[in-house]
Design an enzyme around this catalytic site. Structure first.
Site, PDB file in Angstrom:
ATOM      1  N   HIS A  20       1.002  -1.195   0.007  1.00 54.98           N
ATOM      2  CA  HIS A  20       0.049   0.006   0.014  1.00 54.98           C
ATOM      3  C   HIS A  20       0.819   1.252  -0.005  1.00 54.98           C
ATOM      4  CE1 HIS A  20      -2.751   2.852   1.901  1.00 54.98           C
ATOM      5  NE2 HIS A  20      -3.714   2.140   1.552  1.00 54.98           N
ATOM      6  N   GLN A  63      -4.348  -4.763   6.896  1.00 54.31           N
ATOM      7  CA  GLN A  63      -5.604  -5.419   6.473  1.00 54.31           C
ATOM      8  C   GLN A  63      -5.615  -6.957   7.158  1.00 54.31           C
ATOM      9  OE1 GLN A  63      -7.902  -5.328   4.169  1.00 54.31           O
ATOM     10  NE2 GLN A  63      -7.085  -3.361   3.798  1.00 54.31           N
ATOM     11  N   CYS A  76      -4.677   2.613  -3.585  1.00 51.86           N
ATOM     12  CA  CYS A  76      -3.631   3.144  -2.865  1.00 51.86           C
ATOM     13  C   CYS A  76      -2.662   2.049  -2.906  1.00 51.86           C
ATOM     14  CB  CYS A  76      -3.997   3.602  -1.417  1.00 51.86           C
ATOM     15  SG  CYS A  76      -4.998   4.869  -1.190  1.00 51.86           S
TER      16      CYS A  76
END
Lengths: 150, 407
Positions: free
Chosen positions: B124, B204, B365
């Site tokens: 990310h 995540q 992103c």
């Protein structure tokens, strides 16, 4: 299934998305500007061939969503033969139409572009429709820097 | 099918009863942010109604009560990730701030010109840009471990990147764009065998699996509260105590000092050294409530249920002609990124929204991941413990319908 979206995704938009007009490179263009929407990754390159102060030919390359592809395709059709001042005026009218500022706009004034009026109800998609026109605006101002919606 | 109490869980999330465009909400944008259970919403509002005051300050009753609740939440986080001490739990705004904190304190103190920092191709932006900024400041070099077309780390290439100039490995535990779960334990053991510390971006991973920082032996672990069914604006940096103690402070201000004179200040001990100023007190309490709530079910049971959801969604998606799944790693969490032939992800997003289905359309992103796959964007359905097989069916019906509409 998608009845709610009839105002946004009109058949004309699907048509231009499937078969974009003026989807080609102009050799030795007088103006060439890249437009980029970093939020969604839409990219297009706009080419103009000028004849004095008049847009003789317009074309584009690039990839984007159906709204942005239809918008740039329709734009290249409608600006051909227009003077720079006429094209700028059209940009302003189109901008007002898509951002909802021009409630009193006569849709006849924008011709076929009226099919894009539906985006005003979808704030997240307005930039998809206006990317082409911001790129044109930069081209008419003879800017060569890539433009970005953000 | 397991006996996972999904209907009971759904009843705990008031927003799931919302109608979107006159259709029942099907919320599949959990990788961007999760919805909140009543337990979290109530904990925050009750805290403001009954317990709120500034913490670590006064002797008055409310300040003591607020401090107790705030520090109790730190204990809950400590237990949740099995840290050795609550001193290792630093509250920050989110995973992004935690990465920046590590880069600007640990990084600046330990990384110099010519040194190397290793990340992976599936990071990310929040685990790319802070390191690029550090590299610009120090002259260090960012190295990127590549992945294959399934979205799996190329382990031998990762191994080959580690050398005597490597000062840190900063790697995503689970990819937000692809769902890939990296073999982090193996990567940590390898890095440690060469004396290299490892930071894991767990933003995540944390809502989808049990995380034990001592078993992993990671040096830093960062995550956000809002992806863990907690409030936005709060996150956690875990760091090994010895590393945190040796690091300079991140920001200066109140609460992070021991003594202040105009000539010199001395700093507070852990964890307060890294918590300058009045923190996000109520949302820390809310994060604690989210963890209590998750503990009712257990992260292993949640992981098992979400694996069933993903398997079913993947199987259904594979049947759809013109659909390409982006990210097909063998080890994968509940994320289904996909593209449709000739239909842009933003059109997919708008059309599904008209059916009440919330997905993400965009670059997530992770622009380098999009570049790797040669796409400007993908559509992404991401699952949480409150999603159902029926919602997967609604999603797949919507996708089939919009393919037909586009012709």
């Amino acid at each position: 299934m998608f009845e709610d979206l009839r105002d946004l995704y009109q058949e004309v938009i699907f048509d231009h998305n499937r078969n974009p007009r003026n989807f080609r490179v102009i050799d030795h263009p007088d103006r060439k500007v890249e437009g980029f929407n970093p939020l969604c990754g839409d990219r297009l390159t706009l080419y103009l061939k000028m004849d004095g102060g008049t847009i003789q030919d317009a074309s584009f390359q690039g990839s984007g969503c159906a709204i942005s592809t239809a918008s740039v395709s329709l734009m290249t059709e409608i600006i051909k033969g227009k003077t720079e001042a006429e094209a700028e005026a059209l940009f302003k009218t189109f901008h007002d139409m898509t951002t909802g500022k021009g409630e009193d706009i006569q849709l006849e004034a924008v011709g076929k572009l009226a099919v894009l009026a539906g985006v005003r109800e979808y704030p997240a998609r307005v930039k998809c429709a206006t990317l082409a026109w911001h790129t044109l605006d930069a081209a008419l101002k003879n800017e060569t820097q890539a433009i970005s919606t953000e | 099918m397991t006996n996972f109490p999904v209907q009971q869980i759904r009843a705990d999330f008031p927003i799931l009863a919302e109608k979107i465009r006159n259709k029942p909400l099907v919320y599949l944008d959990n990788a961007a942010s999760c919805q909140k259970p009543n337990a979290v919403i109530d904990a925050i509002s009750n805290f403001y109604r009954h317990d709120y005051a500034n913490i670590h300050r006064g002797v008055h009753t409310l300040s003591v009560r607020a401090t107790d609740k705030f520090e109790a939440a730190r204990e809950k986080v400590k237990t949740f990730i099995n840290a050795a001490s609550s001193k290792e739990i630093i509250f920050v705004r989110g995973a992004t701030e935690a990465v920046n904190l590590v880069a600007q304190t640990y990084g600046k103190a330990n990384i110099q010109a010519g040194d190397e920092i290793i990340i992976t191709a599936m990071e990310h932006h929040s685990n790319i840009v802070p390191w690029q900024m550090l590299c610009e400041q120090t002259g260090a070099v960012l190295k990127v471990a590549p992945m294959n077309v399934q979205g799996e780390l190329l382990y031998p290439e990762f191994e080959a990147l580690l050398n005597d100039k490597t000062r840190l490995v900063a790697v995503v535990h689970m990819s937000n764009a692809l769902g890939t779960i990296n073999p982090v334990k193996k990567m940590i053991d390898l890095a440690h065998s060469k004396g290299i510390p490892v930071m894991l971006d767990g933003a995540q991973a944390i809502p989808h699996m049990a995380v034990d920082v001592q078993a992993l032996d990671c040096d830093f672990y960062v995550f956000s509260g809002h992806k863990l069914y907690g409030p936005s604006g709060i996150g956690v940096l875990y760091g090994k105590q010895a590393l945190l103690e040796a690091m300079p402070p991140y920001q200066g201000g109140g609460d992070m000092i021991r003594t202040v004179t105009f000539e010199k200040s001395t700093y507070a001990g852990l964890p307060h050294k890294f918590e300058a100023g009045t923190p996000n007190i109520a949302d820390v309490v809310g994060l604690g409530a989210a963890i209590d709530y998750l503990n009712n079910f257990g992260m292993d049971a949640i992981a098992d249920y979400e694996a069933e959801l993903l398997a079913y969604a993947t199987e259904q998606a594979e049947q759809i002609k013109g659909l390409t799944i982006i990210g097909t790693a063998a080890e994968k969490g509940g994320i289904l990124s996909f593209t449709l032939d000739h239909i842009h992800p933003h059109d997919i997003g708008t059309m599904l929204d008209s059916l009440g289905i919330a997905i993400r359309a965009g670059h997530h992103c992770a622009m380098p991941v999009m570049d790797f796959y040669g796409v400007p964007a993908t559509a992404r359905a991401s699952f949480a413990m409150y999603n159902t097989m029926e919602e997967v069916d609604v999603l797949m019906g919507g996708i089939k319908g919009l393919i037909e509409a586009f012709g």
